[in-house]
Design a protein around this motif. Structure first.
Motif, PDB file in Angstrom:
ATOM      1  N   SER A  26       0.845  -1.194   0.000  1.00  0.00           N
ATOM      2  CA  SER A  26       0.000   0.000   0.000  1.00  0.00           C
ATOM      3  C   SER A  26       0.883   1.248   0.000  1.00  0.00           C
ATOM      4  N   GLN A  27       0.290   2.376  -0.332  1.00  0.00           N
ATOM      5  CA  GLN A  27       1.032   3.646  -0.366  1.00  0.00           C
ATOM      6  C   GLN A  27       1.621   3.972   0.999  1.00  0.00           C
ATOM      7  N   ASN A  28       0.871   3.705   2.067  1.00  0.00           N
ATOM      8  CA  ASN A  28       1.380   3.979   3.415  1.00  0.00           C
ATOM      9  C   ASN A  28       2.600   3.125   3.742  1.00  0.00           C
ATOM     10  N   SER A  29       2.572   1.860   3.366  1.00  0.00           N
ATOM     11  CA  SER A  29       3.710   0.975   3.612  1.00  0.00           C
ATOM     12  C   SER A  29       4.923   1.419   2.803  1.00  0.00           C
ATOM     13  N   ILE A  30       4.691   1.762   1.555  1.00  0.00           N
ATOM     14  CA  ILE A  30       5.783   2.233   0.699  1.00  0.00           C
ATOM     15  C   ILE A  30       6.393   3.495   1.286  1.00  0.00           C
ATOM     16  N   ALA A  31       5.552   4.422   1.722  1.00  0.00           N
ATOM     17  CA  ALA A  31       6.049   5.669   2.323  1.00  0.00           C
ATOM     18  C   ALA A  31       6.873   5.380   3.572  1.00  0.00           C
ATOM     19  N   ALA A  32       6.456   4.402   4.382  1.00  0.00           N
ATOM     20  CA  ALA A  32       7.196   4.049   5.597  1.00  0.00           C
ATOM     21  C   ALA A  32       8.567   3.477   5.248  1.00  0.00           C
ATOM     22  N   TYR A  33       8.623   2.585   4.257  1.00  0.00           N
ATOM     23  CA  TYR A  33       9.897   2.001   3.842  1.00  0.00           C
ATOM     24  C   TYR A  33      10.833   3.074   3.288  1.00  0.00           C
ATOM     25  N   ILE A  34      10.312   3.958   2.461  1.00  0.00           N
ATOM     26  CA  ILE A  34      11.134   5.027   1.884  1.00  0.00           C
ATOM     27  C   ILE A  34      11.595   5.968   2.995  1.00  0.00           C
ATOM     28  N   ASN A  35      10.741   6.234   3.962  1.00  0.00           N
ATOM     29  CA  ASN A  35      11.113   7.083   5.092  1.00  0.00           C
ATOM     30  C   ASN A  35      12.274   6.471   5.882  1.00  0.00           C
ATOM     31  N   ASP A  36      12.272   5.148   6.046  1.00  0.00           N
ATOM     32  CA  ASP A  36      13.365   4.467   6.732  1.00  0.00           C
ATOM     33  C   ASP A  36      14.684   4.678   5.987  1.00  0.00           C
ATOM     34  N   VAL A  37      14.639   4.535   4.680  1.00  0.00           N
ATOM     35  CA  VAL A  37      15.847   4.725   3.874  1.00  0.00           C
ATOM     36  C   VAL A  37      16.279   6.188   3.918  1.00  0.00           C
ATOM     37  N   ASN A  38      15.311   7.106   3.931  1.00  0.00           N
ATOM     38  CA  ASN A  38      15.638   8.534   4.017  1.00  0.00           C
ATOM     39  C   ASN A  38      16.342   8.867   5.335  1.00  0.00           C
ATOM     40  N   LYS A  39      15.907   8.239   6.428  1.00  0.00           N
ATOM     41  CA  LYS A  39      16.579   8.445   7.718  1.00  0.00           C
ATOM     42  C   LYS A  39      18.038   8.022   7.619  1.00  0.00           C
ATOM     43  N   LEU A  40      18.262   6.885   6.988  1.00  0.00           N
ATOM     44  CA  LEU A  40      19.632   6.386   6.834  1.00  0.00           C
ATOM     45  C   LEU A  40      20.457   7.330   5.969  1.00  0.00           C
ATOM     46  N   THR A  41      19.900   7.776   4.861  1.00  0.00           N
ATOM     47  CA  THR A  41      20.660   8.661   3.971  1.00  0.00           C
ATOM     48  C   THR A  41      20.976   9.988   4.648  1.00  0.00           C
ATOM     49  N   ASP A  42      20.033  10.518   5.413  1.00  0.00           N
ATOM     50  CA  ASP A  42      20.285  11.766   6.150  1.00  0.00           C
ATOM     51  C   ASP A  42      21.409  11.569   7.164  1.00  0.00           C
ATOM     52  N   PHE A  43      21.357  10.449   7.879  1.00  0.00           N
ATOM     53  CA  PHE A  43      22.404  10.157   8.855  1.00  0.00           C
ATOM     54  C   PHE A  43      23.761  10.037   8.173  1.00  0.00           C
ATOM     55  N   LEU A  44      23.821   9.275   7.085  1.00  0.00           N
ATOM     56  CA  LEU A  44      25.091   9.076   6.388  1.00  0.00           C
ATOM     57  C   LEU A  44      25.612  10.379   5.782  1.00  0.00           C
TER      58      LEU A  44
END
Length: 154
Positions: free
Chosen positions: A21-39
């Motif tokens: 679902s769109q909500n699940s996809i947004a959550a997964y992308i948000n997780d990757v965004n957190k990692l990219t921001d940290f890195l």
């Protein structure tokens, strides 16, 4: 390899291959965004194929320092692992840096139970003059005395 291209491909993978679902996809992308921001802040924007296990462990420590609950940390790590699994499937990386990354242990919450007084109140509230009164009383007593779930009683 660039993060934006990888994230766009990952988003399409989640949408088309996993049918999330769109909500699940947004959550997964948000997780990757957190990692990219940290890195980007800590390691000056290392590419997705150059990320090492110690950097991922530092990310988990960073989440912990921010007061993120263990359950949320585990979900975030799951999203990161899914992203790297996608990169592995697509042949963009040959070694998965998340393979040895551990999630925090999450304790199981015990269900809430009723007190003896609450159960007595429930049973005494049943109108035994109605046709279904005896049945309802028997059901409640069976639920309580056997420790059944409602689905098991049904």
């Amino acid at each position: 390899m660039k993060w934006e291209d990888s994230k766009k491909g990952y988003e399409n993978y989640l949408k088309l291959e996993k049918s999330l679902s769109q909500n699940s996809i947004a959550a997964y992308i948000n997780d990757v965004n957190k990692l990219t921001d940290f890195l980007a802040n800590k390691y000056k924007g290392v590419a997705p194929d150059k990320v090492k296990l110690d950097q991922l462990k530092a990310f988990v420590e960073w989440l912990n320092e921010r007061g993120v609950s263990p359950r949320t940390q585990a979900r975030t790590i799951s999203g990161i692992k899914s992203f790297y699994k996608y990169l592995l499937i697509e042949g963009k990386i040959t070694n998965d840096p998340t393979a040895l990354l551990e999630s925090p242990k999450i304790g199981r919450k015990l269900p809430d139970i009723l007190t003896m007084e609450e159960i007595d109140t429930l049973i005494n509230a049943i109108d035994l003059n109605k046709a279904e009164g005896q049945r309802n009383k028997a059901m409640l007593e069976t639920l309580y005395s056997c420790g059944l779930r409602v689905s098991e009683l049904v």
